[in-house]
Scaffold this active site. Structure first.
Site, PDB file in Angstrom:
ATOM      1  NE  ARG A 237      -4.238  -1.255  -0.165  1.00  0.00           N
ATOM      2  CZ  ARG A 237      -4.515  -2.329  -0.962  1.00  0.00           C
ATOM      3  NH1 ARG A 237      -2.945  -2.692  -1.143  1.00  0.00           N
ATOM      4  NH2 ARG A 237      -5.277  -3.306  -0.540  1.00  0.00           N
TER       5      ARG A 237
ATOM      6  CG  ASP B  96       1.390  -2.960  -8.203  1.00  0.00           C
ATOM      7  OD1 ASP B  96       1.031  -1.947  -9.895  1.00  0.00           O
ATOM      8  OD2 ASP B  96       0.800  -3.773  -7.762  1.00  0.00           O
TER       9      ASP B  96
ATOM     10  CD  GLU C  46      -3.247   2.750  -5.402  1.00  0.00           C
ATOM     11  OE1 GLU C  46      -4.269   1.937  -5.912  1.00  0.00           O
ATOM     12  OE2 GLU C  46      -2.333   2.390  -5.313  1.00  0.00           O
TER      13      GLU C  46
ATOM     14  CG  HIS D 175      -3.051  -1.539  -6.895  1.00  0.00           C
ATOM     15  ND1 HIS D 175      -3.340  -0.802  -5.433  1.00  0.00           N
ATOM     16  CD2 HIS D 175      -2.958  -2.501  -6.534  1.00  0.00           C
ATOM     17  CE1 HIS D 175      -3.165  -1.555  -4.805  1.00  0.00           C
ATOM     18  NE2 HIS D 175      -3.111  -2.386  -5.293  1.00  0.00           N
TER      19      HIS D 175
END
Length: 341
Positions: A249, A273, A278, A296
């Site tokens: 995260r 990622d 986000e 992600h």
């Protein structure tokens, strides 16, 4: 009237299994709300979600009803019969678990469903950061061949030390992949892991992990204790030229400290990622061509998507049949037995 199960997100891979799993035991209904207010007002008499006792949740539902934060959880408890939320992912930071605990709503997730997908994505990020493969592919696609790649700034994987923060299922799967090169594997977790290979060396602190790692890879859930845990001190404890990988995260890392370390060269590269906000990505990250950045997708594959959907639905089915589902998140494990239908 059968109890109802509400899908807050579409089932893509196991539609036939969905019908079989709930046939005769629950009515499966779909999210029709396009706003949080409509969602919360729809559980009453004659509402589209009347009689719902459990939810299947995908993060994509946040686009319409927002995260399952404390206000939503309290309103849900006040207006509905919902007592189980099955998160269809291993991460569940979009759900306020403490509010769920206060209101007697249990939460499950899908640990292990995407361990191979996420571990192999992490492996890709590590290779790309050390060898600048992402930059090389972009140079080819743009017609510049190898420019601006410089082999003197790239490094082999063999013999380097990989530090893993969180040796859970994904961390251990990644460790096994990396050890094949071979790499030396050191790790730190809340407690020393049992039944792990002898070549996984436990260290007693995050600081010691950072001191020894050439590559630091993060595999811990986001919660109050891990938010911002990799900050200025931890990053500067890493050796100059180290690589930082994050497929967990975004908010586990202090992004400002990470970018400063990229700017002054203390970090040679990062493989990401996940990001703090986000789908927004800090534009400064895009100015470092040696970094490997993914949107992600690390846990996504046809195989992992199918496993994840089935696992979340089985948790719901177990709850409908017996009042207690499986894969309860760690913060609520002591509450098992207190949930009711």
């Amino acid at each position: 009237m059968l109890p109802r199960v509400l899908l807050c997100g579409e089932i893509e891979c196991v539609q036939d299994e969905l019908k079989e799993m709930f046939h005769g035991i629950a009515e499966v209904i779909h999210l029709v709300s396009e706003s949080r207010s409509h969602f919360l007002s729809s559980f009453g008499p004659d509402g589209p979600y009347e009689g719902t006792v459990a939810l299947y949740r995908l993060d994509e539902s946040s686009e319409f009803i927002g995260k399952f934060d404390a206000p939503l959880i309290h309103a849900l408890a006040d207006t509905s019969m919902v007592r189980w939320i099955a998160q269809s992912s291993s991460g569940y930071d979009a759900i306020d678990v403490q509010a769920c605990k206060e209101r007697g709503i249990m939460v499950s997730n899908t640990p292990g469903a995407n361990e191979d997908a996420t571990a192999t994505a992490t492996l890709y990020l590590m290779l790309s950061c050390l060898r600048h493969f992402s930059m090389a592919e972009r140079s080819l696609r743009s017609g510049t061949w190898k420019t601006p790649c410089n082999s003197a700034q790239t490094h082999d994987v063999t013999g380097r030390t990989l530090g893993i923060f969180g040796l859970g299922r994904i961390g251990l799967r990644f460790a096994r992949l990396a050890h094949a090169f071979p790499m030396r594997i050191v790790y730190f977790s809340r407690r020393k892991a049992e039944s792990v290979p002898d070549w996984c060396e436990y260290v007693s602190s995050v600081e010691e992990l950072c001191k020894q790692a050439d590559v630091l890879s993060l595999h811990v859930p986001l919660n109050q204790s891990t938010a911002g845990m990799i900050g200025e001190k931890e990053i500067r404890t890493l050796r100059r030229g180290s690589v930082l990988l994050n497929t967990s995260r975004g908010r586990i890392v202090d992004q400002e400290a990470m970018i400063r370390a990229l700017e002054d060269g203390h970090l040679s590269s990062v493989g990401l990622d996940v990001y703090p906000d986000e789908p927004h990505v800090d534009p400064r990250l895009l100015t470092f061509p040696q970094c490997a950045l993914l949107p992600h997708v690390g846990g996504d594959s046809a195989e992992s998507d199918r496993i994840r959907e089935l696992q979340a639905l089985r948790n719901l089915r177990a709850f409908v049949l017996g009042g207690v589902g499986e894969d309860v998140v760690s913060e609520l494990e002591t509450e098992i037995g207190n949930s009711t239908t």
